[in-house]
Design a protein around this motif. Structure first.
Motif, PDB file in Angstrom:
ATOM      1  N   THR A  18       0.816  -1.213   0.000  1.00  0.00           N
ATOM      2  CA  THR A  18       0.000   0.000   0.000  1.00  0.00           C
ATOM      3  C   THR A  18       0.849   1.262   0.000  1.00  0.00           C
ATOM      4  N   THR A  19       2.167   1.103  -0.007  1.00  0.00           N
ATOM      5  CA  THR A  19       3.064   2.259  -0.031  1.00  0.00           C
ATOM      6  C   THR A  19       3.553   2.559  -1.443  1.00  0.00           C
ATOM      7  N   VAL A  20       4.145   1.577  -2.091  1.00  0.00           N
ATOM      8  CA  VAL A  20       4.765   1.794  -3.400  1.00  0.00           C
ATOM      9  C   VAL A  20       3.755   2.201  -4.471  1.00  0.00           C
ATOM     10  N   PRO A  21       2.603   1.538  -4.591  1.00  0.00           N
ATOM     11  CA  PRO A  21       1.636   1.994  -5.605  1.00  0.00           C
ATOM     12  C   PRO A  21       1.195   3.440  -5.406  1.00  0.00           C
ATOM     13  N   VAL A  22       1.069   3.859  -4.153  1.00  0.00           N
ATOM     14  CA  VAL A  22       0.681   5.253  -3.895  1.00  0.00           C
ATOM     15  C   VAL A  22       1.771   6.204  -4.361  1.00  0.00           C
ATOM     16  N   MET A  23       3.018   5.773  -4.302  1.00  0.00           N
ATOM     17  CA  MET A  23       4.113   6.604  -4.806  1.00  0.00           C
ATOM     18  C   MET A  23       3.991   6.786  -6.318  1.00  0.00           C
ATOM     19  N   PHE A  24       3.632   5.739  -7.033  1.00  0.00           N
ATOM     20  CA  PHE A  24       3.385   5.849  -8.476  1.00  0.00           C
ATOM     21  C   PHE A  24       2.238   6.821  -8.737  1.00  0.00           C
ATOM     22  N   PHE A  25       1.179   6.673  -7.940  1.00  0.00           N
ATOM     23  CA  PHE A  25       0.000   7.520  -8.114  1.00  0.00           C
ATOM     24  C   PHE A  25       0.326   8.982  -7.845  1.00  0.00           C
ATOM     25  N   ALA A  26       1.085   9.228  -6.775  1.00  0.00           N
ATOM     26  CA  ALA A  26       1.452  10.592  -6.411  1.00  0.00           C
ATOM     27  C   ALA A  26       2.363  11.225  -7.462  1.00  0.00           C
ATOM     28  N   ALA A  27       3.237  10.401  -8.044  1.00  0.00           N
ATOM     29  CA  ALA A  27       4.175  10.908  -9.044  1.00  0.00           C
ATOM     30  C   ALA A  27       3.529  11.075 -10.419  1.00  0.00           C
ATOM     31  N   GLY A  28       2.345  10.491 -10.597  1.00  0.00           N
ATOM     32  CA  GLY A  28       1.708  10.540 -11.911  1.00  0.00           C
ATOM     33  C   GLY A  28       2.435   9.691 -12.919  1.00  0.00           C
ATOM     34  N   GLY A  29       3.174   8.719 -12.446  1.00  0.00           N
ATOM     35  CA  GLY A  29       3.976   7.842 -13.304  1.00  0.00           C
ATOM     36  C   GLY A  29       4.996   7.108 -12.462  1.00  0.00           C
ATOM     37  N   VAL A  30       6.174   6.908 -12.997  1.00  0.00           N
ATOM     38  CA  VAL A  30       7.219   6.173 -12.286  1.00  0.00           C
ATOM     39  C   VAL A  30       7.987   7.135 -11.385  1.00  0.00           C
ATOM     40  N   ALA A 280      -3.881  -1.509  -9.217  1.00  0.00           N
ATOM     41  CA  ALA A 280      -4.635  -0.605 -10.107  1.00  0.00           C
ATOM     42  C   ALA A 280      -4.289   0.849  -9.819  1.00  0.00           C
ATOM     43  N   VAL A 281      -4.060   1.167  -8.545  1.00  0.00           N
ATOM     44  CA  VAL A 281      -3.655   2.523  -8.170  1.00  0.00           C
ATOM     45  C   VAL A 281      -2.343   2.887  -8.861  1.00  0.00           C
ATOM     46  N   ALA A 282      -1.408   1.922  -8.935  1.00  0.00           N
ATOM     47  CA  ALA A 282      -0.109   2.181  -9.553  1.00  0.00           C
ATOM     48  C   ALA A 282      -0.201   2.241 -11.077  1.00  0.00           C
ATOM     49  N   ILE A 283      -1.039   1.389 -11.651  1.00  0.00           N
ATOM     50  CA  ILE A 283      -1.115   1.294 -13.115  1.00  0.00           C
ATOM     51  C   ILE A 283      -1.879   2.473 -13.717  1.00  0.00           C
ATOM     52  N   ASP A 284      -2.887   2.952 -13.019  1.00  0.00           N
ATOM     53  CA  ASP A 284      -3.754   3.987 -13.592  1.00  0.00           C
ATOM     54  C   ASP A 284      -2.993   5.211 -14.124  1.00  0.00           C
ATOM     55  N   PRO A 285      -2.078   5.799 -13.348  1.00  0.00           N
ATOM     56  CA  PRO A 285      -1.382   6.974 -13.894  1.00  0.00           C
ATOM     57  C   PRO A 285      -0.452   6.640 -15.048  1.00  0.00           C
ATOM     58  N   LEU A 286      -0.023   5.389 -15.144  1.00  0.00           N
ATOM     59  CA  LEU A 286       0.850   4.989 -16.256  1.00  0.00           C
ATOM     60  C   LEU A 286       0.084   4.935 -17.562  1.00  0.00           C
ATOM     61  N   LEU A 287      -1.235   4.696 -17.466  1.00  0.00           N
ATOM     62  CA  LEU A 287      -2.052   4.556 -18.689  1.00  0.00           C
ATOM     63  C   LEU A 287      -2.972   5.741 -18.915  1.00  0.00           C
TER      64      LEU A 287
END
Length: 288
Positions: A18-30, A280-287
């Motif tokens: 629950t930490t790393v995916p939120v980092m992707f989400f916050a960054a709007g990508g990687v 899904a939280v992590a993937i969403d900003p990537l797509l």
């Protein structure tokens, strides 16, 4: 390995999920890889520290419960004093890592999570109220905030929505496990809800919290302006989880037979639900 066991590695894995995916989400990508490594390291040490303190305080009841009697302290492989020192070392290291290589806000949230889990849940709530894991579960919600602040260095509504998702997910997840081991909790006078209420009442509570959890998960879409990947995943995963929660409630009608109720089925499903939701939280900003 005995010391590693005190940190409850499987709990750490779930918290990091629950930490790393939120980092992707916050960054709007990687996000920055170095930042991810530092946050994961600091978060792992923090969660490990809280777990060690929990093991030290609960060693008396752990020795009597089937699920926990094989831990290092009940088996007297490690002394309570040595474990206590280990817990403090992990806590100090986690704070140093997060403060030096992430930011002060994330470090402060980490310390707050440890304090709440140790003093709020372990020492105050666990042995006194059936609502122990409802409010004690707040400690497990902090990784969503830490992941967000690691990237943005500030709080916002989006991570609080994810915080709330984990908050409402915790009772169905933990009560399903407590149903399976209710005799253990009863033996040591820990008033988990399945100890003092019938299986049907517990199942109804699980259904109620599951509905609120799913509704809360869908709030992230309008609050954070996600793409379609997240809301679709949240809706599908939520629907599946609700079906399983209602099936548990139907099986619990008029029986206390755990072989019929099969609570561990929902327990394992809850792990999968949370894992896939945060993927899904992590993937969403990537797509998006």
């Amino acid at each position: 390995m005995a010391y590693v066991g005190l940190t409850k590695p499987r709990v750490i894995e779930l918290l990091l999920l629950t930490t790393v995916p939120v980092m992707f989400f916050a960054a709007g990508g990687v996000p920055d890889l170095g930042l991810v490594v530092a946050t994961v390291l600091g978060g792992s040490l923090s969660a490990g520290s809280a777990s060690v303190f929990n093991c030290v305080y609960d060693r008396d009841i752990d020795e009597q419960m089937r699920r926990t009697r094989r831990r290092a302290l009940p088996r007297h492989i490690i002394t309570p004093r040595a474990a206590l020192v280990f817990g403090f070392v992990l806590g100090i290291l986690s704070t140093v890592v997060l403060w030096a290589w992430v930011n002060e806000l994330s470090a402060g949230l980490s310390v707050a999570a440890i304090a709440f889990y140790v003093f709020g849940y372990t020492m105050l709530l666990k042995r006194r109220t059936t609502q122990n894991i409802v409010w004690g579960g707040i400690a497990g919600c902090f990784p969503a905030l830490i992941g967000w602040t690691a990237v943005t260095e500030e709080l916002a509504w989006a991570p609080f929505v994810l915080f709330a998702v984990v908050f409402f997910w915790t009772p169905p997840h933990t009560w399903a496990l407590a149903l399976r081991y209710r005799e253990d909790y009863k033996q040591v006078d820990v008033p988990m809800l399945p100890v003092v209420r019938s299986a049907r009442v517990v199942a109804r509570q699980i259904v109620a919290y599951s509905w609120v959890m799913v509704a809360t998960s869908l709030l992230l879409w309008p609050v954070a302006g996600t793409g379609l990947v997240y809301p679709v995943a949240a809706a599908v995963l939520g629907a599946v989880f609700l079906v399983q929660a209602h099936q548990l409630e139907r099986r619990a009608r008029g029986t206390e037979d755990l072989a019929v109720i099969r609570p561990m089925h929902l327990f394992h499903s809850s792990n999968l639900y949370l894992s896939l939701l945060f993927v899904a939280v992590a993937i969403d900003p990537l797509l998006h």
